[in-house]
Design an enzyme around this catalytic site. Structure first.
Site, PDB file in Angstrom:
ATOM      1  N   SER A 555       0.850  -1.192   0.000  1.00  0.00           N
ATOM      2  CA  SER A 555       0.000   0.000   0.000  1.00  0.00           C
ATOM      3  C   SER A 555       0.883   1.239   0.000  1.00  0.00           C
ATOM      4  O   SER A 555       2.032   1.203   0.449  1.00  0.00           O
ATOM      5  CB  SER A 555      -0.890   0.017   1.251  1.00  0.00           C
ATOM      6  OG  SER A 555      -1.524   1.271   1.409  1.00  0.00           O
ATOM      7  N   TYR A 568      -2.594  -0.706  10.541  1.00  0.00           N
ATOM      8  CA  TYR A 568      -2.594  -1.021   9.114  1.00  0.00           C
ATOM      9  C   TYR A 568      -1.321  -0.532   8.434  1.00  0.00           C
ATOM     10  O   TYR A 568      -0.663  -1.283   7.702  1.00  0.00           O
ATOM     11  CB  TYR A 568      -3.824  -0.391   8.464  1.00  0.00           C
ATOM     12  CG  TYR A 568      -3.931  -0.649   6.974  1.00  0.00           C
ATOM     13  CD1 TYR A 568      -4.423  -1.847   6.484  1.00  0.00           C
ATOM     14  CD2 TYR A 568      -3.532   0.323   6.053  1.00  0.00           C
ATOM     15  CE1 TYR A 568      -4.512  -2.084   5.123  1.00  0.00           C
ATOM     16  CE2 TYR A 568      -3.616   0.102   4.686  1.00  0.00           C
ATOM     17  CZ  TYR A 568      -4.113  -1.103   4.228  1.00  0.00           C
ATOM     18  OH  TYR A 568      -4.196  -1.330   2.881  1.00  0.00           O
TER      19      TYR A 568
END
Length: 678
Positions: A555, A568
């Site tokens: 990501s 995350y």
């Protein structure tokens, strides 16, 4: 098209071809003769409709038929230059085509056109080939069928065989067909129903004779040392061996594999005559063109340790390749095509089963099915006589036939991922499914791994049939399920070339609200899960010696610090560094490890639909339905990122176009300056 010759032909072909007792996949051909109006002259013209080259009877449709004018086809008899030049007649078929001609005419076209019946079937039934390959097949044909079926000594398919069978039909008006020595059967009838009845009668009569007169143990006594292992042990050993066997089968070119441990295979592997019959090889051309002339047999007992089998394989492989080279050298002529590769297409492992190989899954599976046909043929022939396949030199003439070489040269160029086997985690939807779909479209075989088997299976079915994609259940935090997923991949397709670590979830909370359980869950799924998957996949890739790719869907958050995202973003940074670490470690094995850093993919994302989207929208103060547009506005290109955009990057990163790239992270974020790599 009701009751027309074409409709009757297609219906008959589909009925015959859908039953493996009648013929094998893509084996045999059928035809019908009839009249149609010539669009140029307006006069009636006699036509032949015959299954074209490369088609399959069970799934035959009208575009798969070649359409020829019978008057022109029959006129070729007058210009036939003789058996030494009969291959030239195949090119002449093109000048007999009617209209656009349909499919390319096959080598058997002459047989169908010259035989004086309106409907002709040429099939490869196991029972018929058993008689055709029996040492005393001519005597058996007379004994089984009387005057109704005529024995034809082996002759390579072609124009001369068509002339021979035409003459036999004329000389034997009582006959309904022939047994073609070493090959199969041909039957005929004045109507489609009569031809089909003749074909079925020959097949069923042959099988009834074998059942009634066949020896109880045609393969000899069972050998206890080669008895089948118990199913669980058998499958575990097969999965462990599969990457090593694929390495052998792929020395010349990368192959996809298929595994079967059907009872018919295990019985043959445990039989007294295994070595002798395997050495004789297959006989029917349709068989050995796909299975090679003989298999590689692992000459160890069923309970041999995995290490002992793996240690024995290189020596067996060298011996097999030397033997095949000798076969080529003994039979090649100055104008023979170059050797196409000396690796085995069939590997037999006593106690475990059969591994078959081909350029794609369908080819590998069909090769295995053809060897099962060959086992059935051997059983039938040995039960009433002695199995006597056609001579080695005849096999070579067909395997390295100029016409077969021309057919291979007409094959389209392979797709970018042809022959590659991919496992994608979290692939029942969203980014994972988009990647799996794109890889399959590029020619890869794909294993869809997901927490829910039903969803994984549904996604696999949507992407393609059993020869393209399969679904498996896998919790990536569980090492047992991770290994089971890799085992499923190697048993389904023979090995593993490409892993996509995509499984994930997201919890959007600020530091003070993030619990230890939140942190552990995020890291278990993505950090630990990626580690476990990469470890299991790397074992298979290293054993294969074919290199490979491991791809992490990380990501932009791995390098971009945003609010309320501690668990995350931290785990994405962990994944990003796993890419670098594994690239450094696995490079010596030819395994490339790269990553993709997407921006938020809202549409089609299971993570966003599961509550992450609402939380991130609240962080940024926008309605959830406008989150995608919000993300797009903050990018340099002003574009929203979709699953397909990530899939595009995955396809390029794992293709030969970037064969020298490893340890790279590719942003797919439409340009987020704060996430630029440094």
């Amino acid at each position: 098209m009701t009751n027309t010759p074409v409709a009757e032909l297609l219906a008959r072909s589909n009925r015959l071809g859908s039953d493996p007792r009648n013929t094998n996949y893509a084996g045999g051909n059928t035809s019908a003769k009839g009249t149609e109006t010539d669009p140029v002259t307006g006069e009636q013209v006699e036509l032949l409709w015959v299954k074209g080259s490369g088609g399959d009877l069970g799934t035959l449709t009208e575009p798969g038929l070649a359409v020829l004018r019978l008057d022109r086809l029959r006129s070729l008899v007058d210009v036939y230059p003789g058996v030494e030049r009969e291959d030239e007649m195949v090119a002449a078929f093109d000048f007999c085509l009617h209209g656009k001609g349909g499919a390319a005419p096959s080598i058997d076209t002459a047989m169908h056109g010259l035989v004086g019946s309106a409907h002709v079937d040429h099939l490869h039934p196991d029972s018929g080939i058993a008689v055709a390959t029996a040492k005393d097949g001519e005597r058996l044909t007379k004994e089984i069928f009387g005057e109704r079926v005529v024995w034809v000594p082996w002759r390579r398919p072609g124009f001369q065989l068509g002339l021979d069978i035409s003459a036999i039909k004329e000389a034997n008006p009582q006959a309904v067909g022939t047994i073609l020595g070493g090959h199969g059967i041909t039957a005929w009838g004045d109507t489609s129903a009569e031809a089909e009845a003749s074909s079925r009668w020959i097949i069923e009569t042959a099988q009834a004779y074998l059942d009634e007169h066949g020896a109880a143990e045609p393969f000899g006594a069972a050998v206890p040392e080669r008895a089948p292992l118990e199913p669980q042990e058998r499958h575990a050993k097969a999965a462990a061996l599969a990457p090593h066997l694929r390495a052998l089968a792929s020395q010349d070119r990368t192959m996809v594999g298929h595994f079967t441990d059907a009872d018919v295979v295990l019985e043959f592997l445990a039989s007294e005559k295994l070595a002798a019959l395997a050495e004789l090889g297959t006989s029917c051309p349709d068989h050995f063109l796909r299975t090679k002339v003989k298999p590689l047999v692992v000459d160890l007992p069923s309970d041999a340790s995995l290490d002992d089998v793996i240690a024995r394989l290189p020596e067996l492989h060298v011996a097999y390749r030397d033997d095949y080279q000798g076969y080529y050298d003994r039979n090649a002529t100055p104008d023979s095509p170059a050797i196409r590769g000396a690796d085995p297409a069939i590997v037999l492992v006593p106690g475990v089963g059969m591994f078959s190989y081909g350029k794609d899954k369908q080819t590998a599976r069909v090769a295995g099915e053809f060897y099962v046909n060959a086992i059935n043929v051997m059983r039938g022939a040995e039960s009433v006589s002695t199995y006597a396949p056609i001579d080695e030199s005849e096999k070579f003439r067909i395997e390295y036939w100029a016409l077969e070489e021309a057919k291979l040269q007409r094959m389209p160029e392979p797709l970018s991922h042809a022959g590659r086997i991919a496992l994608v985690t979290g692939a029942a939807g969203g980014i994972g499914k988009a990647i799996a779909t794109r890889l399959a479209a590029e020619g890869a075989c794909v294993v869809i791994a997901d927490l829910e088997l039903d969803k994984a299976s549904a996604a696999a079915k949507e992407i393609g049939g059993r020869d393209v994609a399969v679904g498996v259940q896998a919790d990536v935090t569980d090492p047992i399920q991770v290994q089971a997923a890799v085992d499923a991949a190697v048993l389904a397709f023979g090995g593993l070339d490409l892993l996509v670590n995509n499984a994930g979830l997201s919890i959007s909370k600020p530091l003070l609200d993030t619990t230890e359980a939140d942190w552990d869950l995020q890291h278990d799924v993505m950090a630990k899960g990626s580690f476990l998957m990469s470890q299991a996949a790397a074992r298979a890739m290293i054993a294969q010696k074919l290199g490979g790719d491991i791809l992490y869907i990380s990501s932009k958050n791995s390098v971009f610090a945003g609010p309320n995202n501690i668990a995350y973003s931290a785990v994405k940074a962990d994944q990003a560094h796993q890419v670098r670490l594994l690239a450094a470690e696995l490079g010596e094995h030819g395994v490339r490890v790269n990553g993709i850093n997407p921006d938020g993919v809202v549409r089609g994302s299971g993570i966003f639909a599961g509550g992450w989207g609402a939380k991130r929208a609240a962080v940024y103060g926008v309605p959830e339905e406008e989150l995608g547009a919000y993300y797009a506005k903050r990018t340099l290109l002003g574009r929203e990122v979709l699953p397909e955009h990530v899939a595009n990057a995955a396809a390029v990163l794992t293709s030969d176009e970037l064969s020298h790239t490893t340890g790279l992270h590719v942003p797919v974020d439409a340009g987020v300056a704060a996430a630029f790599l440094r």
